[in-house]
Design a protein around this motif. Sequence first.
Motif, mmCIF file in Angstrom:
data_model
loop_
_atom_site.group_PDB
_atom_site.id
_atom_site.type_symbol
_atom_site.label_atom_id
_atom_site.label_comp_id
_atom_site.label_asym_id
_atom_site.label_seq_id
_atom_site.Cartn_x
_atom_site.Cartn_y
_atom_site.Cartn_z
ATOM 1 N N ILE A 87 0.848 -1.206 0.000
ATOM 2 C CA ILE A 87 0.000 0.000 0.000
ATOM 3 C C ILE A 87 0.885 1.258 0.000
ATOM 4 N N MET A 88 1.918 1.230 0.836
ATOM 5 C CA MET A 88 2.773 2.417 0.962
ATOM 6 C C MET A 88 3.700 2.612 -0.241
ATOM 7 N N VAL A 89 4.116 1.485 -0.858
ATOM 8 C CA VAL A 89 5.063 1.553 -1.991
ATOM 9 C C VAL A 89 4.436 0.814 -3.180
ATOM 10 N N PRO A 90 3.564 1.475 -3.940
ATOM 11 C CA PRO A 90 2.826 0.779 -5.001
ATOM 12 C C PRO A 90 3.731 0.113 -6.042
ATOM 13 N N GLY A 91 4.952 0.600 -6.198
ATOM 14 C CA GLY A 91 5.860 0.028 -7.198
ATOM 15 C C GLY A 91 6.549 -1.258 -6.757
ATOM 16 N N LEU A 92 6.311 -1.671 -5.524
ATOM 17 C CA LEU A 92 6.951 -2.896 -5.011
ATOM 18 C C LEU A 92 6.419 -4.116 -5.749
ATOM 19 N N LYS A 93 7.324 -5.008 -6.168
ATOM 20 C CA LYS A 93 6.887 -6.296 -6.740
ATOM 21 C C LYS A 93 6.945 -7.297 -5.594
ATOM 22 N N LEU A 94 5.823 -7.973 -5.366
ATOM 23 C CA LEU A 94 5.714 -8.702 -4.098
ATOM 24 C C LEU A 94 5.197 -10.116 -4.275
ATOM 25 N N LEU A 95 5.889 -11.054 -3.627
ATOM 26 C CA LEU A 95 5.376 -12.418 -3.531
ATOM 27 C C LEU A 95 4.991 -12.655 -2.077
ATOM 28 N N LEU A 96 3.732 -13.053 -1.867
ATOM 29 C CA LEU A 96 3.251 -13.344 -0.512
ATOM 30 C C LEU A 96 3.231 -14.857 -0.347
ATOM 31 N N LEU A 97 4.026 -15.351 0.576
ATOM 32 C CA LEU A 97 4.182 -16.797 0.730
ATOM 33 C C LEU A 97 3.644 -17.254 2.086
ATOM 34 N N ASP A 98 2.772 -18.262 2.054
ATOM 35 C CA ASP A 98 2.340 -18.859 3.324
ATOM 36 C C ASP A 98 1.962 -20.324 3.105
ATOM 37 N N SER A 99 2.243 -21.128 4.128
ATOM 38 C CA SER A 99 1.971 -22.561 4.018
ATOM 39 C C SER A 99 0.500 -22.888 4.306
ATOM 40 N N LEU A 100 -0.259 -21.934 4.815
ATOM 41 C CA LEU A 100 -1.680 -22.193 5.121
ATOM 42 C C LEU A 100 -2.580 -21.752 3.973
ATOM 43 N N LYS A 101 -3.312 -22.743 3.430
ATOM 44 C CA LYS A 101 -4.135 -22.478 2.240
ATOM 45 C C LYS A 101 -5.199 -21.400 2.491
ATOM 46 N N LYS A 102 -5.843 -21.513 3.657
ATOM 47 C CA LYS A 102 -6.927 -20.567 3.976
ATOM 48 C C LYS A 102 -6.448 -19.123 3.935
ATOM 49 N N ARG A 103 -5.260 -18.902 4.536
ATOM 50 C CA ARG A 103 -4.738 -17.530 4.576
ATOM 51 C C ARG A 103 -4.424 -17.049 3.165
ATOM 52 N N CYS A 104 -3.961 -17.961 2.329
ATOM 53 C CA CYS A 104 -3.658 -17.585 0.938
ATOM 54 C C CYS A 104 -4.937 -17.229 0.184
ATOM 55 N N GLN A 105 -6.032 -17.942 0.499
ATOM 56 C CA GLN A 105 -7.310 -17.616 -0.161
ATOM 57 C C GLN A 105 -7.739 -16.196 0.234
ATOM 58 N N PHE A 106 -7.556 -15.873 1.507
ATOM 59 C CA PHE A 106 -7.874 -14.513 1.955
ATOM 60 C C PHE A 106 -7.002 -13.495 1.220
ATOM 61 N N LEU A 107 -5.714 -13.788 1.106
ATOM 62 C CA LEU A 107 -4.787 -12.848 0.454
ATOM 63 C C LEU A 107 -5.147 -12.621 -1.015
ATOM 64 N N GLU A 108 -5.580 -13.706 -1.684
ATOM 65 C CA GLU A 108 -6.019 -13.570 -3.093
ATOM 66 C C GLU A 108 -7.158 -12.557 -3.177
ATOM 67 N N ARG A 109 -8.037 -12.633 -2.189
ATOM 68 C CA ARG A 109 -9.176 -11.720 -2.178
ATOM 69 C C ARG A 109 -8.720 -10.275 -1.955
ATOM 70 N N VAL A 110 -7.786 -10.096 -1.038
ATOM 71 C CA VAL A 110 -7.256 -8.741 -0.784
ATOM 72 C C VAL A 110 -6.618 -8.181 -2.060
ATOM 73 N N VAL A 111 -5.828 -9.019 -2.722
ATOM 74 C CA VAL A 111 -5.139 -8.568 -3.941
ATOM 75 C C VAL A 111 -6.167 -8.131 -4.988
ATOM 76 N N ARG A 112 -7.248 -8.915 -5.113
ATOM 77 C CA ARG A 112 -8.305 -8.592 -6.094
ATOM 78 C C ARG A 112 -9.025 -7.303 -5.715
ATOM 79 N N GLU A 113 -9.458 -7.244 -4.456
ATOM 80 C CA GLU A 113 -10.317 -6.124 -4.046
ATOM 81 C C GLU A 113 -9.551 -4.803 -3.903
ATOM 82 N N LEU A 114 -8.268 -4.894 -3.596
ATOM 83 C CA LEU A 114 -7.483 -3.653 -3.491
ATOM 84 C C LEU A 114 -6.810 -3.329 -4.832
ATOM 85 N N ASN A 115 -7.079 -4.229 -5.811
ATOM 86 C CA ASN A 115 -6.639 -3.984 -7.181
ATOM 87 C C ASN A 115 -5.119 -3.817 -7.309
ATOM 88 N N PHE A 116 -4.382 -4.682 -6.598
ATOM 89 C CA PHE A 116 -2.919 -4.613 -6.647
ATOM 90 C C PHE A 116 -2.381 -5.195 -7.945
#
Length: 235
Positions: A87-116
């Motif tokens: 959010i603070m550095v829009p130019g950042l290229k970012l990989l979000l890594l987590d071993s928990l599937k549920k948390r990754c599903q939430f993150l996918e939603r954040v990425v979609r809804e915040l239009n990253f």
Amino acid sequence: MEARLKTFFAEFGLSIEREKIQLFERYYRLLISENEKYNLTAVTGEDEVIVKHFLDSTAVLLYRDLTDLNAVDIGTGAGFPGIPLKIMVPGLKLLLLDSLKKRCQFLERVVRELNFKNVTVVNERAENIGRQKPYREIFDVTFSRAVAEVRVLLEFHAPLLRLGGETILFKGPGVDDELKKAEKAAKQLGMELKDVYYYRLPGNFGERSLVVYKKLQTTPENYPRRPGIPEKRPL
Ligand SMILES: C[S@@+](CC[C@H](N)C(=O)[O-])C[C@H]1O[C@@H](n2cnc3c(N)ncnc32)[C@H](O)[C@@H]1O
């Protein structure tokens, strides 16, 4: 929430524009509304989330610029520190890594809804991704907050980091013991302790530190070891 965000960010020493405040508000709403379903965070009060999650995640910006860097957040959970940094550095290229599937599903939603743009979510263990060619030794900077002790984290981070890149670990105020215990791991993995920055969160939410390692040598091919081994038998 807008006023609280502005006040806390100003107290912390960071300026924040209107569009970024709006993104934090949307992220907060998603975090709270989906918390039960995805088991995201024990911290839910507005001030606490702003300071302990949002502000704390951005502490690295007090010390360095991340514009256009290629970054991975290992064990990101509900997105900390990765999402606030994006959010603070829009130019950042970012990989979000987590071993928990549920948390990754939430993150996918954040990425979609915040239009990253330039944010990828990967549901995998650090020990596995660290052995895979497309990810090995490509990142300029790697982060982790509240995932494991330093010597274990170094085994997760070093294989992903490019030569000359930096690993930034978000820690509590007392890190001396962990750093001492991590000396052998750092040497073995080609990493050198560069800096420890101490900072205080606004509103009496306590003290924290950022531990920074620089990669000086290529990581030997046998690291990371198999899943679970770094924690069970730390270097
Ligand atoms: C205590 S949470 C911290 C989450 C977030 N970084 C934060 O500061 O709120 C630790 C997270 O690390 C993830 N994790 C633990 N070991 C991991 C590994 N070996 N590879 C990838 N993710 C891991 C867990 O699934 C969990 O979501």
